[in-house]
Design an enzyme around this catalytic site. Structure first.
Site: not given
Ligand code: NAD
Length: 415
Positions: A71, A95, A107, A191, A222, A349
């Site tokens: 998954k 996880k 993935k 998350t 997000n 999920s």
């Molecule tokens: P997203 O794309 O919605 O948001 C990313 C945020 O980080 C934005 O505010 C962007 O402006 C900022 N950002 C991008 N580049 C940057 C930089 N160089 N320096 C500082 N800020 C920066 O992504 P997301 O879904 O919120 O995911 C963020 C992290 O959380 C990732 O590492 C992702 O793998 C992890 N994650 C997310 C989820 C999920 O459900 N959304 C689940 C598990 C892990």
């Protein structure tokens, strides 16, 4: 040897090896778990809006299916590469092991930039990717989900394509779907919700009340923006937020409702302000809890000494290097590692898949209550191993995470 400059795959392998050694498994177990069991590379021809054909490259990695089907999400990003997809599939296995789901990790990714593609091009690419990987995925084999730059609409196209190929309706093929197509209540915020549960547990261990806590969050996408909203609603003071352009910090607390209102669809808001600081500076500001929720390698051996937070909760994947983990641990900072802290998404999920399989759907309250139970149990398992075995929280999480799949592989007679 320094581990500071290893890529995501090799640094993950370093900790997997350490975890298996601590648990007393033979070298063969490491040989099995250091790479995915299966890695498929596909070429996807897509008719673009100008009539020309563009051929994209996509991947699907299945790390380990000893426990159950694999998954994990599908990422659409220009930087997708084989090593990253492999490492992310291993993290998904960890996880699932930590929060005790009946899955192994998988993935996927496609090298593309959705920001430059039309709706129609994205739909054709999504369907083409599913045709490419259809033989190795399915509701009892490998279940994809959203990840970076993929969303519920893309999941809907992928589910429709898979259902057409198989000639039956298969909502359990993919999670993160729109509610009308069998999505789960609470999936979109899962998350962030999981991270708030981890923050609560960490605060309890440190004897701090949520209403007295100051939180700084790097990233306002997000994960980060929902988290800021939830922490604000829980009564904590959100003193810092950031996006790709910079950061805002106010020790008296930021106006989170205003920032959420002004945030654009890419999670950026700081450009509207003059008195910003850099992302780097934000990490070093006074706060009780620091949540990196943006990108990898933000806390390194160069700045780990200057982190002022007593608790670091990793919402992002891989924000802290292994060297920095050592420094934070030596300084007595409680680190809740990514493979535990950001597991809320895969937990809900899993709930979505269970609801699809049984054809009976839960309320948001039921989803949250079940998520709470699962995440707290995961935290306790990791924290107690961290204390009893005197290992850092990341190694403890990896030990909990690999144990179930190593045991399953042993019972199946693989090792
Ligand atoms: P997203 O794309 O919605 O948001 C990313 C945020 O980080 C934005 O505010 C962007 O402006 C900022 N950002 C991008 N580049 C940057 C930089 N160089 N320096 C500082 N800020 C920066 O992504 P997301 O879904 O919120 O995911 C963020 C992290 O959380 C990732 O590492 C992702 O793998 C992890 N994650 C997310 C989820 C999920 O459900 N959304 C689940 C598990 C892990």
């Amino acid at each position: 040897m320094t581990t500071e400059n290893l890529n995501v795959l090799t640094s993950t392998q370093v900790v997997i090896k350490e975890a298996l050694t601590k648990l007393g498994y033979p070298d063969e177990m490491y040989d099995l778990l250091k790479e995915p069991l299966r890695m498929l590379s596909v070429r996807i021809p897509v008719k673009m809006d100008d009539g020309k054909i563009k051929v994209f490259t996509g991947y699907r990695a299945q790390h380990n299916d000893a426990v159950g089907p694999t998954k994990g999400g599908v990422r659409f990003h220009p930087d997708v590469n084989e090593d990253e997809v492999k490492a992310l599939s291993i993290w998904m296995s960890l996880k699932c092991g930590i929060v005790n789901l009946p899955y192994g990790g998988g993935k996927g990714g496609v090298i593309c930039d959705p920001r430059t593609m039309s709706f129609g091009e994205l739909e054709r690419l999504s369907r083409g990717y599913v045709r490419g990987i259809s033989q190795i995925v399915g509701p009892t084999k490998d279940i994809p989900a959203p990840d970076v730059m993929t969303n519920s609409q893309i999941m809907a196209w992928m589910m429709d394509e898979y259902s057409r190929i198989r000639e039956f309706d298969a909502p359990g093929f993919i999670t993160g779907k729109p509610i009308v197509l069998g999505g789960s209540q609470g999936r979109e915020t899962a998350t962030a919700k999981g991270v708030t549960i981890m923050i609560d547990q960490a605060l309890k261990k440190r004897g701090i009340a949520v209403k007295d806590a100051k939180v700084a969050i790097q990233g306002f996408g997000n994960a980060g923006s929902y988290l800021a909203k939830m922490m604000h609603e829980a009564g904590a003071k959100v003193v810092g937020i950031s996006d790709v352009h910079g950061a805002l910090y106010d020790e008296n607390g930021l106006d989170i409702e205003y920032l959420l209102d002004r945030r654009d669809s890419f999670g950026t808001v700081t450009k509207l302000f003059k008195n910003t600081i850099s992302n780097k500076e934000l990490l070093e500001q006074p706060c009780d809890i620091l949540v990196p929720a943006a990108i990898e390698n933000q806390i390194t051996q160069d700045n780990a000494d200057r982190i002022q937070a007593g608790i670091v909760v990793e919402a992002a994947n891989g924000p802290t290097t292994l060297e920095a983990t050592k420094i934070l641990t030596e300084r007595g900072i409680l680190l809740v590692p990514d493979v535990l802290a950001s597991a809320g998404g895969v937990v809900v999920s899993y709930f979505e898949w269970v609801q699809n399989n049984q054809g009976y759907y839960w309320t948001e309250e039921e989803v949250h209550a079940k998520l709470q139970d699962v995440m707290i149990q995961g935290f306790e398992n990791v924290y107690s191993l961290h204390q009893t075995r005197n290992v850092d929280m990341r190694l403890a999480a990896y030990m909990v995470g690999v144990r179930k799949m190593a045991e399953a592989a042993r019972f199946r007679g693989w090792i």
